[in-house]
Design a protein around this motif. Structure first.
Motif, short mmCIF file in Angstrom:
data_model
loop_
_atom_site.label_atom_id
_atom_site.label_comp_id
_atom_site.label_asym_id
_atom_site.label_seq_id
_atom_site.Cartn_x
_atom_site.Cartn_y
_atom_site.Cartn_z
N PHE A 1 0.85 -1.19 0.00
CA PHE A 1 0.00 0.00 0.00
C PHE A 1 0.88 1.24 0.00
N ARG A 2 0.43 2.22 -0.75
CA ARG A 2 1.16 3.48 -0.88
C ARG A 2 0.28 4.60 -0.34
N SER A 3 0.89 5.51 0.44
CA SER A 3 0.12 6.60 1.03
C SER A 3 0.94 7.89 0.98
N ALA A 4 0.25 9.00 0.75
CA ALA A 4 0.90 10.30 0.77
C ALA A 4 1.14 10.78 2.19
N THR A 5 0.49 10.15 3.17
CA THR A 5 0.68 10.48 4.58
C THR A 5 1.18 9.23 5.30
N ARG A 6 1.31 9.31 6.61
CA ARG A 6 1.74 8.13 7.35
C ARG A 6 0.57 7.23 7.74
N SER A 7 -0.63 7.58 7.35
CA SER A 7 -1.84 6.82 7.71
C SER A 7 -2.17 5.81 6.61
N PHE A 8 -2.44 4.56 7.01
CA PHE A 8 -2.81 3.50 6.08
C PHE A 8 -4.14 2.89 6.54
N ARG A 9 -5.22 3.53 6.12
CA ARG A 9 -6.55 3.07 6.54
C ARG A 9 -7.05 2.00 5.57
N TYR A 10 -7.59 0.94 6.13
CA TYR A 10 -8.16 -0.15 5.34
C TYR A 10 -9.38 0.32 4.57
N TRP A 11 -9.60 -0.22 3.39
CA TRP A 11 -10.81 0.08 2.62
C TRP A 11 -11.19 -1.12 1.78
N ASP A 12 -12.46 -1.20 1.47
CA ASP A 12 -13.01 -2.29 0.66
C ASP A 12 -13.87 -1.67 -0.44
N GLY A 13 -13.31 -1.61 -1.65
CA GLY A 13 -14.00 -0.95 -2.76
C GLY A 13 -15.31 -1.59 -3.14
N SER A 14 -15.53 -2.86 -2.76
CA SER A 14 -16.79 -3.52 -3.12
C SER A 14 -17.98 -2.92 -2.39
N LYS A 15 -17.72 -2.13 -1.34
CA LYS A 15 -18.82 -1.52 -0.58
C LYS A 15 -19.13 -0.11 -1.05
N ALA A 16 -18.58 0.29 -2.19
CA ALA A 16 -18.91 1.62 -2.74
C ALA A 16 -20.26 1.63 -3.43
N TYR A 17 -20.79 0.45 -3.77
CA TYR A 17 -22.11 0.32 -4.39
C TYR A 17 -22.25 1.21 -5.63
N GLY A 18 -21.20 1.20 -6.46
CA GLY A 18 -21.26 1.89 -7.74
C GLY A 18 -21.09 3.39 -7.66
N GLN A 19 -20.93 3.94 -6.46
CA GLN A 19 -20.77 5.38 -6.33
C GLN A 19 -19.30 5.72 -6.13
N GLN A 20 -18.97 6.98 -6.31
CA GLN A 20 -17.58 7.42 -6.27
C GLN A 20 -17.00 7.27 -4.87
N PHE A 21 -15.81 6.69 -4.79
CA PHE A 21 -15.10 6.57 -3.51
C PHE A 21 -13.62 6.72 -3.78
N GLU A 22 -12.96 7.59 -3.05
CA GLU A 22 -11.54 7.83 -3.22
C GLU A 22 -10.82 7.41 -1.94
N PRO A 23 -10.13 6.28 -1.95
CA PRO A 23 -9.45 5.83 -0.73
C PRO A 23 -8.23 6.69 -0.41
N ASP A 24 -7.79 6.59 0.83
CA ASP A 24 -6.61 7.34 1.26
C ASP A 24 -5.33 6.73 0.71
N THR A 25 -5.37 5.46 0.37
CA THR A 25 -4.17 4.77 -0.09
C THR A 25 -4.43 4.10 -1.42
N SER A 26 -3.35 3.72 -2.11
CA SER A 26 -3.47 2.94 -3.34
C SER A 26 -2.83 1.58 -3.11
N ARG A 27 -3.39 0.56 -3.75
CA ARG A 27 -2.88 -0.79 -3.61
C ARG A 27 -2.10 -1.17 -4.86
N ILE A 28 -0.86 -1.60 -4.68
CA ILE A 28 -0.02 -1.99 -5.81
C ILE A 28 0.63 -3.33 -5.49
N GLU A 29 1.28 -3.91 -6.49
CA GLU A 29 2.01 -5.15 -6.29
C GLU A 29 3.46 -4.94 -6.69
N MET A 30 4.36 -5.51 -5.90
CA MET A 30 5.79 -5.46 -6.21
C MET A 30 6.45 -6.59 -5.44
#
Length: 613
Positions: free
Chosen positions: A264-293
């Protein structure tokens, strides 16, 4: 279920459990033919129920006369079904009505008879046990864990000639002294010292933090705290000795090789969990981005630069953590002056790791782990999660729906815990929000106007060193801070097997009940949308979080619209089983206030993830 099969009349009574209520003469004949007190009580209950003459006072009277625990539980379950049946609604209480319709089957045993109440307070069948978002690579099945361990569930992967820690650490019975009552009361635990600079601390007006007790594995205190479902720092467990101080960044980079890890990548020191499947088709912008490396790529990203002073590579709590916590940690900032992004590797242990790491993992003390999980009544190990982060990284306060043994391998970590009973003080996001199970409160900058109860939360603190294991009970809140660069932890998640439900409810059951009430309310708005569509009306907006927010807000008003008034009546009938009716209004207020914003404002999921909902 408690009746002896040797007693006369037992088989005859069981044969009548599904008898139609119109056959009262058969019931009375059986009543006249037995002299067993609990059998008579059972028959009196069936007769009164069939004659529609059964009320709560009669049930309580019969229960007071019963001598067998099984009879008492059966009558208690009937009282629960009676309350649930009151004004049951086809949309909101479809699950509960199914329980009532199966009442004859539930009555067959006292255990089955309590299933209705267990449904109300049950944990999710597929709990979100995560400090991070779920990874498709996570070792999420027991089968995968067995493959890595190279052993079955009944095996003990100890080296030949090595005593299991279960044998080494549990003291002789004569040397075991029971803990004092104060040892099991968090309000009596020692006060916590101030944290390092730059890390969260309670406000001066808030409740004083207290220290989570430390106890050796197998000691009476450790066993008592585990059995009481209270947090404890377990020392000398030896659970992951083969990885302690060994699984550092360099070792993991080599042993994980080309394995793609979740980072997970964050612009701050906070890494809050999120589950995009609960956005129910509406806009949601998480605090972090998920990547693979790979772990090697991750190590390069977070490696301290060559000109970093040696002291900055050491545990933050030993040197004063202002820079580590507030800035870029041990890495500092980019040369252009902009803050460097932060990274947190949070991935499951998977096949493909190096042979050395595989040997380390197989040599963990699985016997001790199995001994404790069996003694505590937990189900099998569900997954492991490896966490590798930079100094100052924070996982904000959240709770998991599984039992967690959290092993510290490298570096030090601070964990601030709160009881499930601090639910109302920590203002969790709604169940149907992508940030479900997370606190809405920004601990570094709490808004006392929006979250006035936050100061009433009672924090418990633990600072973990390599080799120590923290027990984080199911549904307990935990706010986690890395005090070292290259901080490495490994958790062991277990699904729980809830003990038989009884009143009063435990804090865990109260937390589950809150979640289930929200789910029932969401089912109500979805049911309304389905009905609207069947009538040819546009209903998309009715099925989403905005409609749930509107409904929850109406539940606070005496002049609520018809649908909300109906849901409120049904909730009152349901909750009256576990609390006096006079307390239901206050309970609903605590569930709603500060968490569901007034109707007419911006949509719930179009706001930033830390916005009120």
């Amino acid at each position: 279920a408690g009746w002896s099969s040797r007693r006369s009349g037992h088989a005859g009574v069981r044969a009548q459990l599904t008898m139609p209520s119109g056959r009262l003469a058969e019931l009375r004949r059986l009543l006249d033919s037995t002299d067993l007190d609990d059998v008579r009580i059972f028959l009196e209950w069936r007769i009164a129920s069939a004659e529609m003459a059964l009320d709560m006072s009669e049930l309580l009277r019969l229960r007071s006369l019963a001598s067998l625990e099984g009879t008492k539980r059966l009558l208690a379950a009937e009282a629960e079904c009676m309350r649930l049946a009151h004004d049951a609604d086809a949309v909101v209480f479809s699950r509960i009505r199914e329980l009532i319709e199966r009442r004859a089957v539930l009555a067959a045993t006292s255990e089955a008879a309590s299933a209705g109440l267990r449904e109300l307070v049950a944990a999710d069948k597929k709990p979100d046990g995560t400090e991070t978002a779920s990874s498709v690579r996570a070792m999420s099945t027991v089968e995968a864990a067995h493959r890595l361990r190279g052993a079955g569930t009944n095996s003990t992967p100890c080296s030949p000639g090595t005593k299991s820690k279960v044998q080494r650490q549990i003291p002789a019975e004569g040397a075991r002294e029971p803990p004092l009552q104060a040892d099991l009361d968090p309000s009596c635990w020692a006060e916590a010292p101030p944290p390092p600079d730059g890390f969260w601390r309670p406000a001066a007006t808030a409740i004083q933090s207290r220290l989570v007790p430390r106890a050796a594995a197998g000691s009476p205190l450790a066993e008592a705290l585990l059995g009481a479902r209270l947090p404890v720092v377990i020392t000398s467990s030896g659970l992951a000795d083969t990885a302690v101080r060994k699984w550092d960044l360099g070792y993991l980079a080599e042993e994980l090789g080309d394995v793609r890890c979740t980072v997970f990548r964050s612009a701050t020191r906070s890494f809050r969990y999120w589950d995009g499947s609960k956005a129910y088709g509406q806009q949601f912008e998480p605090d972090t981005s998920r990547i693979e490396m790979t772990a090697r790529e991750f190590s390069e990203r977070v490696r301290a630069p060559p000109d970093t002073p040696p002291a900055a590579r050491e545990p933050a709590h030993e040197l004063g953590a202002a820079t580590c916590a507030a800035g870029g940690g041990a890495r500092g900032s980019r040369r252009d002056g902009a803050a460097s992004p932060r990274f947190y590797l949070q991935t499951g242990l998977v096949e493909g790791v190096g042979e050395s790491m595989l040997r380390d993992f197989r040599a963990f003390d699985w016997a001790w782990l199995r001994h404790e999980s069996t003694r505590l009544g937990w189900a099998e190990l569900s997954s492991n999660l490896l966490l590798v982060g930079e100094c100052g990284n924070v996982t904000p306060a959240h709770y998991d729906e599984q039992q967690n043994l959290f092993a510290q391998l490298c570096g030090s970590k601070r964990v601030v815990l709160f009881s499930p009973d601090d639910f109302c003080a920590l203002y969790p996001f709604p169940v149907h929000h992508p940030n479900d199970r997370q606190s809405m409160v920004d601990f570094d900058r709490p808004d006392e106007r929006r979250f006035p109860r936050f100061g009433a939360a009672a924090p418990l603190e633990a600072t973990l060193q390599p080799g120590e294991v923290l027990y984080i009970p199911q549904y307990w809140w935990h706010h986690v801070e890395n005090l070292s660069h290259g901080c490495v932890s490994l958790n062991f998640w277990f699904r729980d097997q809830e003990p038989p439900t009884s009143l009063p409810l435990t804090p865990t059951q109260r937390m589950a009940m809150r979640r289930n009430v929200e789910k029932l309310c969401f089912a109500a708005v979805q049911g309304s949308a389905t009905q609207q569509r069947s009538e040819g009306k546009a209903a998309d907006a009715l099925a989403g979080p905005a409609a749930l927010r509107t409904l929850m807000q109406h539940l606070r008003n005496a002049d609520a619209p018809p649908q909300a008034a109906s849901v409120r009546a049904q909730l009152t009938a349901l909750l009256s089983h576990v609390m006096p009716v006079a307390q239901v209004d206050g309970w609903l207020s605590e569930l709603i206030d500060g968490r569901f914003i007034p109707a007419g404002t911006a949509d719930l999921v179009s706001m930033p993830s830390n916005a009120p909902c």
